[in-house]
Scaffold this motif. Structure first.
Motif, short mmCIF file in Angstrom:
data_model
loop_
_atom_site.label_atom_id
_atom_site.label_comp_id
_atom_site.label_asym_id
_atom_site.label_seq_id
_atom_site.Cartn_x
_atom_site.Cartn_y
_atom_site.Cartn_z
N ILE A 59 -2.93 79.58 2.09
CA ILE A 59 -2.05 80.65 1.62
C ILE A 59 -2.92 81.85 1.21
N GLN A 60 -2.74 82.95 1.92
CA GLN A 60 -3.44 84.19 1.54
C GLN A 60 -2.37 85.27 1.36
N LEU A 61 -1.73 85.20 0.21
CA LEU A 61 -0.62 86.11 -0.06
C LEU A 61 -0.85 86.83 -1.38
N GLU A 66 6.78 83.73 -3.32
CA GLU A 66 6.52 83.03 -2.06
C GLU A 66 5.26 82.15 -2.18
N PHE A 67 4.22 82.73 -2.75
CA PHE A 67 2.95 81.99 -2.91
C PHE A 67 3.22 80.73 -3.74
N MET A 104 -1.62 75.07 8.73
CA MET A 104 -0.67 76.17 8.52
C MET A 104 -1.41 77.29 7.81
N PHE A 105 -1.05 78.52 8.15
CA PHE A 105 -1.64 79.66 7.45
C PHE A 105 -0.53 80.66 7.15
N PHE A 106 -0.31 80.92 5.86
CA PHE A 106 0.67 81.93 5.45
C PHE A 106 -0.12 83.12 4.95
N THR A 107 0.12 84.27 5.59
CA THR A 107 -0.61 85.46 5.15
C THR A 107 0.30 86.67 5.19
N MET A 108 -0.26 87.80 4.77
CA MET A 108 0.54 89.02 4.66
C MET A 108 0.84 89.58 6.05
N CYS A 128 0.95 80.12 12.20
CA CYS A 128 0.49 81.21 11.35
C CYS A 128 1.73 82.03 11.04
N VAL A 129 2.09 82.13 9.77
CA VAL A 129 3.34 82.80 9.40
C VAL A 129 2.99 84.06 8.59
N PHE A 130 3.50 85.19 9.07
CA PHE A 130 3.24 86.47 8.39
C PHE A 130 4.43 86.79 7.49
N LEU A 131 4.13 87.05 6.22
CA LEU A 131 5.21 87.27 5.25
C LEU A 131 5.06 88.63 4.58
#
Ligand code: MCA
Length: 515
Positions: A59-61, A66-67, A104-108, A128-131
């Motif tokens: 998680i890089q948010l 959300e984080f 999984m990678f959640f990022t901006m 890879c999910v962009f949020l």
């Protein structure tokens, strides 16, 4: 009990009580009951993406709901959160994702273009999910409308809540820390580490459900995530979260929102003291104000007493160990000391050469034992065993001494480490990047004392004969490959570096001449 079990207990006890409130835009407020439901939905969403027990979810948010939801849902599924600093550039992200084998990678959303070239080098990364946390409705619709491959039914949900009991020895979180050699290592922190440390802090700091925590730290580190956020959820307290740090607003909010708990690093405490008319803010209702992540300068300790009439509670922790010592809530908060071992944590000072425990007052390496000590470095058994003594004590690399009444005072480090604004920076990592510049033949990175940051990253650089590069250019080069806080703030050009007979750069010497 694990921290998720106590969270679940608090959900039952205080379903309508505010658990989290973001006090700057987008404004968001969730009760314990709502938070639990959102975590369940997020867990269902993660499950629909194929997340399984033991998977690493990076998680890089920005600091956001959300984080927090992704983190709590990951742990609830028995998977592993990999929190990443928002400042890491793609080079560093690629290393962390690849080394951890993140699935999984959640990022901006704003990172999508920068991340694109890196993605191809990460075969283990499935999604890879962009949020965009500025638009919370987008995530809300993601977790409500996912194509459930079953989602979480009631029975599965009960089972997931029990995972922590069975998996006390399994990692819940991996946090990367650097070292004096090689690339950063992932410290595996187990459910058991988290829960034992929370219990110790609960006792030591007297957390209650009536507490209101003002949370201003980043949540990708031990301090903001485990000590502050988990601490409040464990207590059934209310957390007010500020997304961006602003010293005047902190003081205002502490007063206006009747906060009772506040945690920060020395740089932040210094900035509070620098607020014009700081002493006008009456903080007498704030029962616990802690300082950690870096040595608390005496001037800040006494400045706080003079300005706010409050004696800061300095404590000592590390990524690998969570919190180890704290000055007492009731009792003497000793200037310059990190206080007494927390309940369940054993502290000794030993001679780093032969591991012989030293007498009171003698300076040696601080070594630790207890249920808070991490499992090991991810896929690095040699580095893990090298970080423990033969009789099982964790070697911190910090130098200190114990007083007769058990107070610990830290007085240096046996390893090459800079702490700037509460963040650890390992000079070899910066030196490795600088050395890649074609004009650089040699370099050494040191920390020079600095009123604001504690230490200021300073590079001493020797250029090759044809090399002509400005300090601005070198700093820019570092920032392409390293997070900005790790990049040097000053570059000093030199003809040569002081070295010992073995050719090793004498950093102590360099600090004397350069800083
Ligand atoms: C930001 N900058 C920094 C740092 N932070 N430079 C050096 N060291 C830093 N720590 C630089 C940015 O790159 C940027 O530079 C400029 O300062 C402004 O950035 P901004 O993000 O606006 O800074 P800020 O909001 O003023 O942040 C300062 C801060 C922040 C609030 C003190 O660094 C912070 O929250 N520190 C706490 C870190 C923490 O939680 N540590 C706990 C680790 P430019 O403009 O040139 O790009 S856990 C730990 O250590 C252990 C386990 C423990 O015991 O707690």
């Amino acid at each position: 009990m694990s921290f998720l079990d106590t969270f679940t207990r608090n959900v039952r006890k205080y379903p309508d009580k505010v658990a989290l409130e973001f006090i700057d835009p987008p404004l968001q407020r969730v009760t314990y009951g709502e938070l639990d439901q959102l975590v369940q939905q997020t867990a269902g969403y993660l499950q629909s993406l194929g997340v399984q027990r033991g998977d690493r979810v990076a998680i890089q948010l920005s600091k956001s709901l959300e984080f927090i939801l992704l983190h709590l849902a990951t742990v609830r599924l028995g998977a592993i959160t990999l929190p990443l600093n928002l400042a890491y550039p793609p080079d560093e992200i690629e290393y962390f994702l690849s080394d951890s084998g993140a699935r999984m990678f959640f990022t901006m959303a704003s990172n999508s273009v920068r991340f694109h070239p890196v993605r191809a080098n990460l075969p283990e990364l499935k999604h890879c999910v962009f949020l965009n946390p500025a638009k919370p409705e987008e995530f809300q619709s993601l977790i409500t409308n996912y194509q459930a491959t079953g989602g979480l039914d009631a029975a599965a949900s009960r089972e997931h809540r029990l995972l922590d009991h069975r998996d006390r020895n399994e990692a819940a979180i991996i946090i990367y820390t650097s070292g004096t050699t090689g690339r950063p290592k992932g410290a595996e922190i187990t459910n058991g580490n988290l829960s034992s440390n929370l219990e110790s802090l609960h006792q030591a700091w007297g957390w209650t459900p009536d507490d209101i925590l003002l949370h201003i730290l980043p949540i990708f580190h031990v301090h903001g995530l485990f000590v502050a956020l988990h601490g409040a959820l464990h207590a059934g307290a209310t957390t007010l979260l500020m997304r961006e740090f602003d010293a005047s607003r902190v003081l205002q909010t502490l007063v206006e929102k009747h906060c009772t708990v506040f945690m920060a690093v020395p740089t932040i405490h210094q900035r509070l003291l620098d607020v014009p008319d700081a002493s006008q803010f009456d903080l007498s209702h704030v029962r616990l104000i802690t300082s950690g992540s870096d040595r608390l300068p005496d001037e800040v300790f006494t400045g706080f007493q003079k300005t706010f009439g409050y004696t800061l509670v300095e404590r000592y922790g590390m990524t690998e160990t969570g919190m180890n010592c704290s000055n007492p809530l009731h009792g003497e908060r000793r200037i310059g000391s990190v206080g007494l071992p927390l309940p369940g944590v054993e502290v000794r000072v030993a001679n780093p050469e032969d591991e012989r425990p030293l007498a009171q007052g003698e300076i040696g390496e601080v070594q630790l034992r207890g249920p808070n000590i991490f499992k090991g470095y991810w896929k690095q058994p040699e580095k893990t065993s090298a970080s423990f003594t033969a009789d099982g004590w964790f070697r911190t690399g910090d130098l200190g001494y114990l007083e007769a009444d058990g107070y610990l005072t830290l007085c240096g480090r046996s390893k090459d480490l800079i702490i700037s604004g509460g963040l650890n920076i390992y000079p070899p990592e910066v030196e490795r990047v600088l050395a890649e510049h074609p004009s650089v033949v040699a370099c050494a990175v040191i920390g020079c004392p600095d009123r604001e940051w504690g230490e200021r990253v300073t590079a001493v650089v020797v250029l090759n004969q044809t090399g002509s590069v400005s300090s601005e250019e070198l700093i820019r080069f570092c920032r392409e490959h390293l997070a900005p806080y790790k990049s040097p703030k000053s570059i000093i050009f030199a003809d040569s570096l002081p070295r010992n007979a073995m050719g090793k750069v004498q950093k102590a010497e360099l600090r004397k001449t350069v800083c």
